[in-house]
Design an enzyme around this catalytic site. Structure first.
Site, mmCIF file in Angstrom:
data_model
loop_
_atom_site.group_PDB
_atom_site.id
_atom_site.type_symbol
_atom_site.label_atom_id
_atom_site.label_comp_id
_atom_site.label_asym_id
_atom_site.label_seq_id
_atom_site.Cartn_x
_atom_site.Cartn_y
_atom_site.Cartn_z
ATOM 1 N N LYS A 179 0.830 -1.312 0.073
ATOM 2 C CA LYS A 179 -0.064 -0.032 0.030
ATOM 3 C C LYS A 179 0.914 1.269 0.112
ATOM 4 O O LYS A 179 1.559 1.462 1.007
ATOM 5 C CB LYS A 179 -0.842 0.226 0.931
ATOM 6 C CG LYS A 179 -2.048 1.107 0.857
ATOM 7 C CD LYS A 179 -2.611 1.569 2.303
ATOM 8 C CE LYS A 179 -1.639 2.725 2.894
ATOM 9 N NZ LYS A 179 -1.307 4.029 2.124
ATOM 10 N N GLU A 382 10.597 16.634 14.462
ATOM 11 C CA GLU A 382 10.620 16.408 13.088
ATOM 12 C C GLU A 382 9.749 17.534 12.339
ATOM 13 O O GLU A 382 8.724 17.426 12.617
ATOM 14 C CB GLU A 382 10.650 15.009 12.665
ATOM 15 C CG GLU A 382 10.769 14.697 11.086
ATOM 16 C CD GLU A 382 10.597 13.552 10.492
ATOM 17 O OE1 GLU A 382 9.595 12.731 10.889
ATOM 18 O OE2 GLU A 382 11.395 12.719 10.020
HETATM 19 P P1 NAD Z 1 2.963 8.544 7.352
HETATM 20 O O1 NAD Z 1 3.508 7.689 8.511
HETATM 21 O O2 NAD Z 1 2.105 9.545 7.620
HETATM 22 O O3 NAD Z 1 2.421 7.587 6.224
HETATM 23 C C1 NAD Z 1 3.363 6.474 5.783
HETATM 24 C C2 NAD Z 1 2.349 5.362 5.265
HETATM 25 O O4 NAD Z 1 1.633 4.825 6.449
HETATM 26 C C3 NAD Z 1 1.255 6.003 4.079
HETATM 27 O O5 NAD Z 1 1.186 4.903 3.251
HETATM 28 C C4 NAD Z 1 0.179 5.860 5.084
HETATM 29 O O6 NAD Z 1 -1.169 5.828 4.235
HETATM 30 C C5 NAD Z 1 0.459 4.756 6.211
HETATM 31 N N1 NAD Z 1 -0.496 4.850 7.220
HETATM 32 C C6 NAD Z 1 -0.847 6.118 7.907
HETATM 33 N N2 NAD Z 1 -1.476 5.696 9.175
HETATM 34 C C7 NAD Z 1 -1.424 4.306 9.250
HETATM 35 C C8 NAD Z 1 -2.148 3.579 10.237
HETATM 36 N N3 NAD Z 1 -2.633 3.743 11.281
HETATM 37 N N4 NAD Z 1 -2.009 2.169 9.865
HETATM 38 C C9 NAD Z 1 -1.388 1.747 8.636
HETATM 39 N N5 NAD Z 1 -0.970 2.540 7.915
HETATM 40 C C10 NAD Z 1 -0.886 3.802 7.926
HETATM 41 O O7 NAD Z 1 4.622 9.131 6.745
HETATM 42 P P2 NAD Z 1 4.409 10.222 5.543
HETATM 43 O O8 NAD Z 1 4.100 11.452 5.787
HETATM 44 O O9 NAD Z 1 3.916 9.397 4.243
HETATM 45 O O10 NAD Z 1 6.133 10.176 5.401
HETATM 46 C C11 NAD Z 1 7.197 10.916 6.091
HETATM 47 C C12 NAD Z 1 7.553 10.348 7.243
HETATM 48 O O11 NAD Z 1 8.350 9.139 6.808
HETATM 49 C C13 NAD Z 1 8.559 11.133 7.949
HETATM 50 O O12 NAD Z 1 8.544 11.013 9.454
HETATM 51 C C14 NAD Z 1 10.001 10.535 7.666
HETATM 52 O O13 NAD Z 1 11.083 10.854 8.477
HETATM 53 C C15 NAD Z 1 9.638 9.134 7.600
HETATM 54 N N6 NAD Z 1 10.436 8.316 6.565
HETATM 55 C C16 NAD Z 1 11.626 7.365 7.065
HETATM 56 C C17 NAD Z 1 12.349 6.890 6.194
HETATM 57 C C18 NAD Z 1 13.370 6.011 6.621
HETATM 58 O O14 NAD Z 1 13.899 5.376 5.968
HETATM 59 N N7 NAD Z 1 13.437 5.584 8.304
HETATM 60 C C19 NAD Z 1 12.178 7.214 4.865
HETATM 61 C C20 NAD Z 1 11.265 7.911 4.361
HETATM 62 C C21 NAD Z 1 10.278 8.518 5.313
#
Ligand code: NAD
Length: 478
Positions: A179, A382
């Protein structure tokens, strides 16, 4: 192009639709189908069926060949992938065509080679010899796929981070239900088309679109038919997924948020440190998990470093937008908070005006802040935008204390020409990755991941293959 689910080898668009908005100019690009619980159920069922069907019987060589065909398929449609990535994220075309799409191809090639080059990862290791109380025995280890793997990925590097999990999961013989982020569904849909063409057995890879909380993401991560979850995103989302997965004790691999420090020592090559920090703070407008948001500079070069960094930040152009209006508002709320907390805004701090269609997009200015205490929320939380706070330090120990005083621990950068200092400092920075005199220089075989709130487990090379497979001990008495 339009976003579609891909379930059991069939493309479909059922479920209510939600609009897809272009971050570059705020216009509506189309609609995305929101996977209902039924669509997610169908995807998990299709994945389970693939594992007991032809995909489960596929050998290592054939799996490696399939991964290579997927890599070739992305390569053949390179420009389409770049177009979709740029449409979804608004990121500069140059970034998509030099990083995102080549790395996605590289992810499939790397795991094809790793699988083929190190068959013992997939086959067996043997320990002939003695077992306590039973005399002679032959022990060997079989690596078995985990089963159905849920892959949940974020919007910032949509194809790169999706394929970074899908490639090793398939390499290890699992079936995948992926997803992608609701913000960036297009490259994932293209990937499903490529996988379909590459002849992967039906159900081995499935794609569902939709939101996270209370929607497709949550249905998937709480699904009893899911055997493991590989997730990249925010730390708070990781915690929510962990709670959801707890009922079924589903194993997780988490790559989460960061508040990454850079340490600039007075003996550093200052040109390289300024250049490197411009890249590490402002690439993709700060929307890479590895981006630097806290810069600590040794006092003798502090003023010069801040002045040069600010000048470079002011001169940046051609940068991309924030992913959404909501995320732009979040970043701007931190710009406001920084001022309330007493920051000096040395560069940026607002919304740029272009006088063209971009003014409808979600842009914010590259921003350099100074003068905040370490307790300020702007320094601790962050932001995930093009912003860094620069603070002075006087000793190596103080620099390490400041760098390590964070709930996060993903990546750090150390700038020094003193070899001994580099080796002394690097292992003491509490992050999963420490770059010395560089940033985001990646070899796909190295362990990738964070400590503290930045993640659980490691990805990369054999670390990913280890997560996506289970070692099973077979013991034969002789
Ligand atoms: P997010 O956590 O909002 O969403 C990521 C994914 O999780 C999306 O597909 C979203 O639909 C899904 N999601 C959200 N809530 C969920 C739930 N309750 N259950 C299951 N799935 C759920 O993150 P974002 O805004 O898309 O990305 C930015 C974040 O990602 C930042 O915090 C960044 O630091 C982090 N990030 C980390 C890495 C790493 O390698 N450590 C890499 C890229 C991004």
């Amino acid at each position: 192009m339009k976003a579609e689910h891909y379930v059991g080898g069939v493309f479909r668009s059922d479920g209510p639709a939600f609009p897809l908005v272009a971050p570059a100019d705020g216009t509506e690009m189309g609609a995305v189908p929101e996977a209902t619980r039924e669509v997610v159920d169908d995807a998990v069922t299709a994945a389970q069926a693939a594992l007991v069907g032809p995909w489960g019987a596929t050998g290592v060589e054939e799996r490696a060949a399939t991964l290579r065909r997927i890599a070739d398929g992305i390569q053949a449609r390179f420009e389409e992938f770049v177009d979709a990535e740029v449409a979804d994220t608004g990121k500069p075309r140059e970034l998509a065509s030099t990083v995102d799409i080549p790395r996605a191809i590289g992810n499939f090639r790397a795991y094809a080679e790793l699988l083929y080059g190190r068959p013992e990862r997939a086959y067996t290791t043997q320990i002939p010899g003695w077992s306590a109380g039973a005399g002679q025995a032959l022990n060997y280890t079989v690596r078995r796929p985990l089963g159905v793997v849920a892959v949940i990925s974020p919007w910032n590097l949509p194809l790169l981070l999706l394929t970074w999990k899908v490639a090793p999961a398939l390499a290890a013989g699992n079936a995948v239900v992926a997803k992608p982020s609701e913000e960036t569904p297009l490259t994932a849909t293209l990937l499903a088309q490529v996988i379909d063409q590459a002849g992967l057995p039906s159900g081995a890879f499935n794609l569902v679109h939709g939101h996270g909380a209370g929607a497709a993401g949550e249905f998937l991560t709480g699904h009893p038919g899911v055997d493991a979850i590989a997730f990249t995103g925010e730390s708070a989302t990781g915690a929510a997924i962990m709670r959801n997965a707890a009922d079924h004790v589903t194993p997780v691999s988490f790559e989460l948020g960061g508040k990454n420090p850079a340490l600039v020592f007075a003996d550093a090559d200052l040109d390289a440190a300024v250049d490197g920090t411009v890249r590490s703070s402002f690439t993709h407008s700060g929307q890479i998990c590895l981006c630097t948001e806290r810069v600590y500079v040794e006092r003798p070069v502090f003023e010069e470093f801040v002045a040069r960094l600010a000048e470079r930040a002011r001169a940046l152009d051609g940068y991309g937008p924030m992913i959404s209006a909501e995320h732009r508002d979040k970043v701007l709320s931190y710009y406001r908070l920084a001022r309330e907390e007493g920051a000096e805004v040395v560069a940026g701090g607002g919304v740029p005006s272009f006088g063209d269609a971009r003014d409808g997009g979600f842009y914010v200015e590259p921003t350099v802040l100074t003068g905040l205490p370490e307790t300020a929320r702007t320094v601790r939380e962050e932001i995930f935008g093009p912003v860094c706070h620069v603070a002075p330090f006087d000793t190596e120990d103080e620099a390490l204390r400041l760098a390590n005083d964070s709930p996060y621990g993903l990546a750090s950068t150390v700038w020094t020409r003193d070899l001994s200092r580099a080796h002394r400092v690097a292992p003491r920075v509490q992050t999963g990755i420490v770059w010395v005199n560089c940033w985001n220089l990646r070899d796909l075989r190295t362990p990738f991941g964070g400590v503290k709130a930045s993640g659980i487990g490691r990805e990369g090379g054999e670390y990913s293959l280890d997560f996506f497979s289970e070692p099973v001990n077979v013991c034969i008495q002789i």
